[in-house]
Scaffold this active site. Structure first.
Site, PDB file in Angstrom:
ATOM      1  N   GLU A 120      64.620  19.215   9.819  1.00 41.60           N
ATOM      2  CA  GLU A 120      63.266  19.010   9.306  1.00 41.60           C
ATOM      3  C   GLU A 120      62.713  20.213   8.558  1.00 41.60           C
ATOM      4  OE1 GLU A 120      61.792  16.186   9.285  1.00 41.60           O
ATOM      5  OE2 GLU A 120      63.246  15.141  10.541  1.00 41.60           O
ATOM      6  N   GLU A 129      56.079  21.890   4.144  1.00 38.32           N
ATOM      7  CA  GLU A 129      56.835  20.992   3.282  1.00 38.32           C
ATOM      8  C   GLU A 129      56.965  21.575   1.880  1.00 38.32           C
ATOM      9  OE1 GLU A 129      56.876  16.171   2.372  1.00 38.32           O
ATOM     10  OE2 GLU A 129      55.207  17.113   3.430  1.00 38.32           O
ATOM     11  N   ASN A 167      47.901  12.112  13.057  1.00 34.17           N
ATOM     12  CA  ASN A 167      48.785  12.970  13.847  1.00 34.17           C
ATOM     13  C   ASN A 167      48.193  14.356  14.048  1.00 34.17           C
ATOM     14  OD1 ASN A 167      50.870  11.126  14.353  1.00 34.17           O
ATOM     15  ND2 ASN A 167      51.783  11.501  12.356  1.00 34.17           N
TER      16      ASN A 167
END
Length: 262
Positions: A120, A129, A167
């Site tokens: 990830e 990211e 989230n």
């Protein structure tokens, strides 16, 4: 939820020889972090090196050192798992894990968890990211009653690339931190980067299959809709599995005993 690039590098152990006497070369430290320093001072892999009396490396036996503190994830095993980042960054990430307070129950759980983390985060090269901040608007939607702060972006951050307002809110509530209004904390503080991953891990009951070395079941939880059952992310899954196979060897586990492909 999970967005990232992936890298898989195989580690080949090389044993040196003293040509004049045809004996194994004695070493003060092994040149490869996947190798163990045996009780006799030789480098290699397998039970003869990593078993009883092992002095350094991913030791599996008793009577030796496993990086100095005897824990499952220590400097040696962490260096073996995250072998594509510099030593300073690696120590910084490891300290984040230590400060999070989380420890795996067994080596299977350690390998499963770190396998997903590597995949990830591009081997922990980034906890933000790669497309950020430009892709932040892609994560503005909400499937719960919580709406994101219009001045904040909810792209992937942390060891499991936490994404979306729902989230961030749920993780923050669990951790006692307002991550909905302060999402940048996940990339700014190393322990929070880890804690958000542990939140997702625990909230989705990943620990039970992880402790059994059931990597396929945990992949299904993380990104099953895309990667499992021949989905469009099948190639991503194969990279994830290859990383997991390699990291298992860092803990002296060998090949998976269960099918790692979902």
């Amino acid at each position: 939820m999970m967005k990232c690039m992936h890298i898989y590098l195989s580690i080949l152990g090389v044993i040196g020889f003293v040509s004049s006497e045809h004996e194994f070369e004695r070493r003060a430290a092994c040149p490869d972090s996947s190798m163990c320093l045996s009780q006799w001072g030789y480098c290699g892999t397998g039970p003869d090196y990593c078993g009883s009396g092992c002095q350094a490396g991913p030791c599996t036996g008793s009577g030796g050192s496993s990086g100095g503190d005897g824990t499952i994830i220590n400097e040696q095993t962490f260096a073996c798992a995250f072998n594509t980042i510099d030593a300073g960054t690696r120590l910084n990430r490891l300290n984040g894990l230590r400060n999070s307070g989380w420890k795996p129950t067994n080596k299977d759980e350690a390998a499963v968890f770190l396998g997903h983390v590597f995949h990830e985060t591009d081997g922990l090269k980034t906890i933000r990211e790669y497309c950020a901040p430009g892709c932040g608007s892609h994560y503005a939607g909400s499937w719960c009653s919580i709406q994101g702060n219009p001045n904040k972006l909810y792209y992937g951050r942390g060891w499991f690339q936490l994404s979306w307002p729902c989230n961030y809110y749920a993780a923050g509530q669990s951790l006692g931190i307002d991550l909905l209004n302060n999402p940048d904390l996940v990339e700014q503080q190393q322990d929070i980067a880890v804690k958000t991953a542990i939140w997702f891990y625990n909230a989705n009951n990943m620990a039970a299959p992880a402790k059994q070395g059931d990597f396929a079941a945990t992949t299904r939880i993380i990104n099953g809709a895309l990667e499992c059952n021949g989905g469009p992310g099948t190639n991503n899954q194969m990279a994830r599995v290859a990383t997991y196979r390699r990291i298992r060897h860092c803990f002296g586990l060998g090949e998976p005993t269960r099918n790692p492909v979902c």
